[in-house]
Motif scaffolding. Sequence first.
Motif, PDB file in Angstrom:
ATOM      1  N   GLY A  40       0.791  -1.232   0.000  1.00 58.36           N
ATOM      2  CA  GLY A  40       0.000   0.000   0.000  1.00 58.36           C
ATOM      3  C   GLY A  40       0.822   1.281   0.000  1.00 58.36           C
ATOM      4  O   GLY A  40       0.273   2.367  -0.107  1.00 58.36           O
ATOM      5  N   TYR A  41       2.144   1.165   0.131  1.00 58.94           N
ATOM      6  CA  TYR A  41       2.941   2.373   0.312  1.00 58.94           C
ATOM      7  C   TYR A  41       3.144   3.199  -0.959  1.00 58.94           C
ATOM      8  O   TYR A  41       3.120   4.411  -0.919  1.00 58.94           O
ATOM      9  CB  TYR A  41       4.315   2.030   0.886  1.00 58.94           C
ATOM     10  N   CYS A  42       3.436   2.535  -2.060  1.00 54.64           N
ATOM     11  CA  CYS A  42       3.851   3.300  -3.240  1.00 54.64           C
ATOM     12  C   CYS A  42       3.685   2.435  -4.472  1.00 54.64           C
ATOM     13  O   CYS A  42       3.223   1.310  -4.396  1.00 54.64           O
ATOM     14  CB  CYS A  42       5.310   3.714  -3.101  1.00 54.64           C
ATOM     15  N   ALA A  43       4.114   2.974  -5.609  1.00 57.35           N
ATOM     16  CA  ALA A  43       3.946   2.277  -6.885  1.00 57.35           C
ATOM     17  C   ALA A  43       4.894   1.098  -7.058  1.00 57.35           C
ATOM     18  O   ALA A  43       4.636   0.203  -7.851  1.00 57.35           O
ATOM     19  CB  ALA A  43       4.149   3.268  -8.027  1.00 57.35           C
ATOM     20  N   VAL A  44       6.003   1.085  -6.315  1.00 54.33           N
ATOM     21  CA  VAL A  44       7.008   0.038  -6.526  1.00 54.33           C
ATOM     22  C   VAL A  44       6.396  -1.354  -6.338  1.00 54.33           C
ATOM     23  O   VAL A  44       6.660  -2.274  -7.115  1.00 54.33           O
ATOM     24  CB  VAL A  44       8.207   0.224  -5.571  1.00 54.33           C
ATOM     25  N   PHE A  45       5.552  -1.504  -5.318  1.00 60.00           N
ATOM     26  CA  PHE A  45       5.067  -2.850  -4.997  1.00 60.00           C
ATOM     27  C   PHE A  45       4.069  -3.391  -6.014  1.00 60.00           C
ATOM     28  O   PHE A  45       4.225  -4.524  -6.491  1.00 60.00           O
ATOM     29  CB  PHE A  45       4.577  -2.897  -3.552  1.00 60.00           C
ATOM     30  N   PRO A  46       3.045  -2.602  -6.400  1.00 56.55           N
ATOM     31  CA  PRO A  46       2.196  -3.097  -7.489  1.00 56.55           C
ATOM     32  C   PRO A  46       3.008  -3.379  -8.762  1.00 56.55           C
ATOM     33  O   PRO A  46       2.723  -4.341  -9.480  1.00 56.55           O
ATOM     34  CB  PRO A  46       1.206  -1.956  -7.743  1.00 56.55           C
ATOM     35  N   LEU A  65      11.436   4.161  -9.903  1.00 57.21           N
ATOM     36  CA  LEU A  65      10.062   4.388  -9.461  1.00 57.21           C
ATOM     37  C   LEU A  65      10.034   4.700  -7.960  1.00 57.21           C
ATOM     38  O   LEU A  65       9.156   5.400  -7.470  1.00 57.21           O
ATOM     39  CB  LEU A  65       9.257   3.125  -9.759  1.00 57.21           C
ATOM     40  N   CYS A  66      11.006   4.175  -7.238  1.00 59.22           N
ATOM     41  CA  CYS A  66      11.080   4.387  -5.783  1.00 59.22           C
ATOM     42  C   CYS A  66      11.376   5.846  -5.479  1.00 59.22           C
ATOM     43  O   CYS A  66      12.241   6.451  -6.089  1.00 59.22           O
ATOM     44  CB  CYS A  66      12.169   3.492  -5.196  1.00 59.22           C
ATOM     45  N   HIS A  67      10.650   6.403  -4.522  1.00 51.95           N
ATOM     46  CA  HIS A  67      10.842   7.808  -4.154  1.00 51.95           C
ATOM     47  C   HIS A  67      11.678   7.959  -2.881  1.00 51.95           C
ATOM     48  O   HIS A  67      11.745   9.036  -2.316  1.00 51.95           O
ATOM     49  CB  HIS A  67       9.487   8.491  -3.966  1.00 51.95           C
ATOM     50  N   GLY A  68      12.219   6.844  -2.408  1.00 57.36           N
ATOM     51  CA  GLY A  68      13.083   6.950  -1.231  1.00 57.36           C
ATOM     52  C   GLY A  68      12.374   7.479   0.003  1.00 57.36           C
ATOM     53  O   GLY A  68      12.977   8.152   0.831  1.00 57.36           O
ATOM     54  N   CYS A  69      11.085   7.132   0.151  1.00 57.22           N
ATOM     55  CA  CYS A  69      10.331   7.672   1.284  1.00 57.22           C
ATOM     56  C   CYS A  69      10.659   6.921   2.572  1.00 57.22           C
ATOM     57  O   CYS A  69      10.337   7.374   3.661  1.00 57.22           O
ATOM     58  CB  CYS A  69       8.838   7.585   1.010  1.00 57.22           C
ATOM     59  N   LYS A  70      11.274   5.763   2.464  1.00 56.24           N
ATOM     60  CA  LYS A  70      11.751   4.955   3.590  1.00 56.24           C
ATOM     61  C   LYS A  70      10.659   4.233   4.377  1.00 56.24           C
ATOM     62  O   LYS A  70      10.947   3.567   5.368  1.00 56.24           O
ATOM     63  CB  LYS A  70      12.608   5.788   4.543  1.00 56.24           C
ATOM     64  N   GLY A  71       9.412   4.375   3.942  1.00 50.78           N
ATOM     65  CA  GLY A  71       8.309   3.688   4.626  1.00 50.78           C
ATOM     66  C   GLY A  71       8.563   2.195   4.728  1.00 50.78           C
ATOM     67  O   GLY A  71       8.355   1.575   5.773  1.00 50.78           O
ATOM     68  N   CYS A  72       9.042   1.604   3.634  1.00 51.98           N
ATOM     69  CA  CYS A  72       9.213   0.160   3.605  1.00 51.98           C
ATOM     70  C   CYS A  72      10.451  -0.273   4.360  1.00 51.98           C
ATOM     71  O   CYS A  72      10.708  -1.461   4.488  1.00 51.98           O
ATOM     72  CB  CYS A  72       9.265  -0.344   2.163  1.00 51.98           C
ATOM     73  N   PHE A  73      11.254   0.654   4.827  1.00 53.64           N
ATOM     74  CA  PHE A  73      12.389   0.245   5.664  1.00 53.64           C
ATOM     75  C   PHE A  73      11.937   0.092   7.114  1.00 53.64           C
ATOM     76  O   PHE A  73      12.156  -0.949   7.742  1.00 53.64           O
ATOM     77  CB  PHE A  73      13.525   1.263   5.571  1.00 53.64           C
ATOM     78  N   ASN A  87      17.224  -3.566   3.096  1.00 59.47           N
ATOM     79  CA  ASN A  87      17.236  -2.113   3.162  1.00 59.47           C
ATOM     80  C   ASN A  87      16.929  -1.609   1.755  1.00 59.47           C
ATOM     81  O   ASN A  87      17.810  -1.203   1.005  1.00 59.47           O
ATOM     82  CB  ASN A  87      18.602  -1.620   3.641  1.00 59.47           C
ATOM     83  N   LEU A  88      15.659  -1.664   1.412  1.00 65.83           N
ATOM     84  CA  LEU A  88      15.228  -1.349   0.052  1.00 65.83           C
ATOM     85  C   LEU A  88      15.524   0.100  -0.343  1.00 65.83           C
ATOM     86  O   LEU A  88      16.090   0.331  -1.419  1.00 65.83           O
ATOM     87  CB  LEU A  88      13.728  -1.683  -0.067  1.00 65.83           C
ATOM     88  N   PRO A  89      15.183   1.099   0.484  1.00 69.66           N
ATOM     89  CA  PRO A  89      15.445   2.477   0.059  1.00 69.66           C
ATOM     90  C   PRO A  89      16.922   2.712  -0.252  1.00 69.66           C
ATOM     91  O   PRO A  89      17.260   3.419  -1.192  1.00 69.66           O
ATOM     92  CB  PRO A  89      15.020   3.324   1.259  1.00 69.66           C
ATOM     93  N   LYS A  90      17.784   2.098   0.507  1.00 72.23           N
ATOM     94  CA  LYS A  90      19.205   2.323   0.311  1.00 72.23           C
ATOM     95  C   LYS A  90      19.710   1.693  -0.989  1.00 72.23           C
ATOM     96  O   LYS A  90      20.359   2.348  -1.799  1.00 72.23           O
ATOM     97  CB  LYS A  90      19.974   1.753   1.507  1.00 72.23           C
ATOM     98  N   ARG A 210       3.107  12.313  -5.637  1.00 69.66           N
ATOM     99  CA  ARG A 210       2.170  11.422  -4.985  1.00 69.66           C
ATOM    100  C   ARG A 210       2.858  10.376  -4.108  1.00 69.66           C
ATOM    101  O   ARG A 210       2.413  10.077  -3.007  1.00 69.66           O
ATOM    102  CB  ARG A 210       1.337  10.731  -6.068  1.00 69.66           C
ATOM    103  N   HIS A 211       3.952   9.833  -4.580  1.00 69.39           N
ATOM    104  CA  HIS A 211       4.551   8.720  -3.841  1.00 69.39           C
ATOM    105  C   HIS A 211       5.512   9.165  -2.738  1.00 69.39           C
ATOM    106  O   HIS A 211       6.175   8.350  -2.135  1.00 69.39           O
ATOM    107  CB  HIS A 211       5.224   7.747  -4.804  1.00 69.39           C
ATOM    108  N   LEU A 212       5.535  10.462  -2.495  1.00 70.56           N
ATOM    109  CA  LEU A 212       6.272  10.919  -1.325  1.00 70.56           C
ATOM    110  C   LEU A 212       5.257  11.253  -0.225  1.00 70.56           C
ATOM    111  O   LEU A 212       5.435  12.170   0.569  1.00 70.56           O
ATOM    112  CB  LEU A 212       7.135  12.135  -1.664  1.00 70.56           C
TER     113      LEU A 212
HETATM  114  S1  SF4 Z   1      11.301   3.739   0.020  1.00 66.31           S
HETATM  115 FE1  SF4 Z   1       9.193   4.452  -0.180  1.00 66.31          FE
HETATM  116  S2  SF4 Z   1       8.977   4.836  -2.360  1.00 66.31           S
HETATM  117 FE2  SF4 Z   1      10.775   3.530  -2.147  1.00 66.31          FE
HETATM  118  S3  SF4 Z   1       9.975   1.454  -2.354  1.00 66.31           S
HETATM  119 FE3  SF4 Z   1       9.997   1.930  -0.164  1.00 66.31          FE
HETATM  120  S4  SF4 Z   1       7.894   2.635   0.246  1.00 66.31           S
HETATM  121 FE4  SF4 Z   1       8.224   2.779  -1.971  1.00 66.31          FE
END
Ligand code: SF4
Lengths: 385, 464
Positions: A40-46, A65-73, A87-90, A210-212
Motif C-alpha cells: 500500500g505504500y507506493c507504486a514500486v510494490f504493485p 520508481l522508488c521515491h526513497g520515502c523509507k516507509g518500507c524500511f 534495506n530497500l530504500p538504500k 504522490r509517492h512521497l
Molecule cells: S522507500 Fe518508499 S517509495 Fe521507495 S519502495 Fe519503499 S515505500 Fe516505496
Amino acid sequence: MSIAEQPVSLVGLARGLQGATLEESRRTMEICNACRYCEGYCAVFPAMELHRSFSNRDLVHLANLCHGCKGCFYACQYAPPHEFGLNLPKVFAELRRESYEHHAWPGALAGLFQKNGLFVSLATGLLLIAVMLLSALLVDPQALFGVNRGPGSFYAVIPYEVMVALGSLSFGYAVLALVMGLRNYWRESGAKQVGGKALALGLHDALTLRHLSGGGHGCNDTHEGFTQSRRWLHQAMMWGFLLSFASTSVATIYDHVFGWIAPYSWYSAPVVLGTLGGFGLTIGSGGLFWMKFKTDPEPTAQRNFGMDMGLLAQLFLVAVTGLALLFFRHTSAMGMLLVIHLGFVLALFVSLPYGKFVHGLYRFAALVRHHADQRAASQEEGSAS
Amino acid sequence: MLRDKHYDLLVIGGGNAALCAALTAREQGASVLVCEHAPRALRGGNSRHTRNLRCSHDAPTDVLTENYSEEEYFEDLLRVTGGVTNEKLARMTIHESKFVTPWMYERGVRFQPSLGGTLSLSRTNAFFLGGGKALVNAYFAEAEKKGVEVVYDTEVVSLDIEEGFFKGAEVRYHGFPDYVRAKALVVASGGFQGNIEWLTEAWGPSAANFIIRGTPFNKGLMLRDLLAKGAEPNGDPTQCHAVAIDARAPKFDGGIVTRLDCVPFSIVVNNKAERFYDEGEDVWPKRYAIWGRLVAQQPDQIAYAIIDTKCLKLFMPSVFPPIEGRTIEELAGKLELDPAKLSKTVKGFNAAVQPGSFDPSGLDGSRTEGLEPAKTNWARKLDEPPYYAYPLRPGVTFTYLGVTVDEKARIQMADGKPSANMLAAGEIMAGNILGQGYLAGLGMTIGTVFGRIAGQEAARYVNR
Ligand code: SF4
Ligand SMILES: Cc1cc2nc3c(=O)[nH]c(=O)nc-3n(C[C@H](O)[C@H](O)[C@H](O)COP(=O)(O)OP(=O)(O)OC[C@H]3O[C@@H](n4cnc5c(N)ncnc54)[C@H](O)[C@@H]3O)c2cc1C
Ligand code: HEM
Ligand code: SF4
C-alpha cells in the motif's frame, strides 16, 4: 547489447551498473515479492507484483520508481538485524545513481557522477571566475562596482551578446545532454507502448509527488515517525524551479520579441514569477538541506550524499543570489551580485545532466511506464476473465 | 534502576496485546511500565510478522468490503475449532471486533484501502498498511507520546504472587537483576513456541527439526510461572499450529516469506522418496495448516514437494529458488534421495493419473486411480522437464496452551476464583477462544480486544 540481456558478470564491466547493486536489488525484490506487506505504500510494490523474476531492466525501472520515502524500511520485518538484512530504500538509491551514470550522454562524462560534489564545486568556482574575468576584460573593471540604473543596466556589467551566448550555450548543451540521457534510459527501461492516459497519469504523479506521501499519511522523512515535510519542501523547490524557469522564459520573450530590456519593474511578470520562484527554491532547498543532517542515515545511500547535496547547494545559491540581485539592483552591489548570480546559474546548467537533477526526468519516465504497465496488465486480466 | 519506582501497572510483553493494554490503561490515568524482552530493533513479538485482523461489520467500511455478520464470524470460528471455544468469550470478542479499526486508527495504525490489489480476504480482514511491524511502531510511538514507560532488553523472570494476588516481578534489566513494583499486572507475553526444550517435552526429539516462524523471545517463561503459581491452564499443551514451510528458512523469525503454496500442484515425498498424503485434498488455504503436522510425522521431519515446469507459475513466488533437475534422477541426486526410488514413485504416480480437465482455481476432480494414497484434485503427470523441488519442514506459528481468563481478562486461579489484579491478553489466553485450528486474523483480533479490556480493567482496579 541492452542491460537486460547482459549476463551478470558483464554488467559489472559496463559503465555505471554494478553487479553487486543489481544482485542485492534482485534479492530484495524476491523477498518483497513473497511478502508484499508494503504493497500500500507506493507504486514500486504493485509494479513488482507484475513479475515473478526480475531482469536488470525491471530492476532499474523499479529503482527509479522508488521515491526513497523509507516507509518500507521502518515497516520491514526483515530489516537489520534480521539475517535477511533488507534495506530497500538504500539499495534502490544506489542503483538509481548507477543508472544515471550508465545512461549519461556522452558516455565519456559518466564519471562526473562518481565525484559529483567535487565536480559541482569545481564547475561553480571556475565559472564564477570566468564570468568575473569576462566582465573585467570586456567591460571596464569599474563597472562591477558602479551604480547602474534603468533599462540595460545589467548589460553595463556583462555585455548583452556575451550574456546571451553564455546562457544559450550552457542551457542548450544541458537540454541536449539531458534529452540524450533520458533517451538512453527509456530505450532500456521504458515501456514498449505508451498512451496519452499513462502520460497524463505519470505527469500527475510527478507534479504532485504522490509517492512521497506514504500512501496518504506521510513518509518517514527523518525517522520512524510520519511527516509530509519532505514532500512540501520538495514541492516548494520544484515549483520554485519551474517558476524561475518561467520567469527567465518570459524575460527572453520580452527581450527578443518585444524589445523590452531588463531590468523590469517590481510588478512585471518576470519579476513576480522570479521572486515567487526564488523564495520557493530558497525555502525548499534550504529545508531539504537541513533535513539531510537530521535524518537517520541508515536507510539512505551515503554514496549519494555529495550528489544530493551538490544540487541542493546549487539551487539554494542560485535562488539566494537571484533574490539579492532583485533587492539590491539599484545599489553599487548590483555589479558583483549579477556576476555571482550568473556564475551560479551557468554552473547549474552545465552540471544538470551529470548530477542529481536527472532524477526528475528518470522518475517521470518510470511513473509513465508504471501506468502503461498497469493498464496493460489490467487489460490482460480483463480479457482473460 | 527500576527497583526504586512504583507503578500502577506492569505490562509484560511488547506485542500487539501488550501495547493495546498499556495505551488503554495510560489513557485512563494509570502509570504504566512495559517490559519487553527483545531489544528495540526486534521488538513487537509475533505481532510484527502479522498482516491483518478479522473484523465483523454490517456494511462496507473504508477498510472492509461488503459485510461480515457476527453470526457468520462465529460459524467460521465453530468450523475451525470444531466447537473447542468458550462461546461467551468468543461472541464478546466478535462483537467487539466491530469497533477496533477506528480505535486503532486514532492511535496511528493505518490500513490498506479495501480495494487493494491481490487481497481476496478484504471482506473479512482489514490489512495493516506496511504490515504488523508498522502497526507495532505506531503503537510504540503513541505510547511514548502518552507517557507510557517502555524498557527493552528486559525479561521478566519471575512473578511474586500471593494467593492469586500480584505483588511485583523479578526482571533482568539489560542483563542485571532488578525488581518491579506495581499495583496490577497485564501478562501479554505470547505463547511458548520459542522454547525448543518445552516443545521437545511435548513432541519428543523431532521438535529439534521444527522451524519457528516468529520471534525467539516467546519462551513461555511467564506462562510456566503463572501455571506453577496457581493459574488455571487452558488449551492442549501438546498442540501447536504448524504449517509446511521452506526447509531453508531461518530457525526463527522467517515470518511470512518462507511459506510455500505449491503443494496442491505437486507430489510430496518423504526422505524415502515415498508419497504419504493426498496433496490435492482441498484448496490450499483450507489444507495449509495440516501439512505442518504431516511433515512432522515423517522421518527426520523433512519432505519434498516436486513439480514440473508447467506448474511453476501456478503459485505465489517463494523466496528460495526451487532446486532444479533435468531428469527426476538428477533431481533426486540433488535432494540426496534414492534416484531409483524417486523415479519409481513418479512413474507410479504418472501411470495412475486419469484424464481430466485441470483447473487451478478450484477443486477440479483431476485425480489418480488405484494409487495409495490417491491424489484427488489437480493430478497431472510430471512429464515436462526440468523438474523442480522445494524442501519442506514444519513451521510453528503458535502454541495453544495458555491461562484461563474471564470476560474481564482476569486470570482464573485453579481454585476457581479470578485474580483481583492479574490480567492476561493475546496469545497467552487466545486458546480460550481458538481452542484448536486456525482462523486467519483472529489472533490480532483477540489481542486487540482483550488488550483493551485488560487495560481498562487494570485502570479501574488501580483507580478504584
Ligand atoms: S522507500 Fe518508499 S517509495 Fe521507495 S519502495 Fe519503499 S515505500 Fe516505496
Ligand atoms: C508469520 C506469522 C504471521 C502471522 N500472521 C497473522 C495475521 O496476519 N493475523 C493475525 O491475526 N495473526 C497472525 N499471526 C498470529 C499473531 O502473530 C499472534 O496471534 C499475535 O501476534 C499475538 O500477539 P501477542 O501480543 O499476544 O504476542 P506477541 O506479539 O508475540 O508478543 C509477545 C511479546 O512478549 C515478549 N515476551 C515474552 N516473554 C517475555 C518475558 N518473560 N519478559 C518480557 N517480555 C516477554 C516478547 O518479546 C513479545 O514482545 C501470525 C503469526 C506468525 C508467526
Ligand atoms: C519529475 C518531477 C520530480 C520528481 C517526481 C521528483 C522526486 C523526488 C524525490 C522523490 C526525491 C527524494 C528522494 C531522493 O533523494 O532521491 C527528490 C529529491 C530531490 N529533488 Fe526531485 N523530483 C522531481 C523534480 C525535481 C526538480 C525539477 C528538481 C530541481 C529543482 C529537483 C530537485 C531535487 C533535489 C535537490 C533533491 C534532493 C533532496 C534530498 O536529497 O533531500 N527535483 N526528488
Ligand atoms: S520491505 Fe520488508 S515488509 Fe515490506 S514488502 Fe519488502 S520484505 Fe515485506
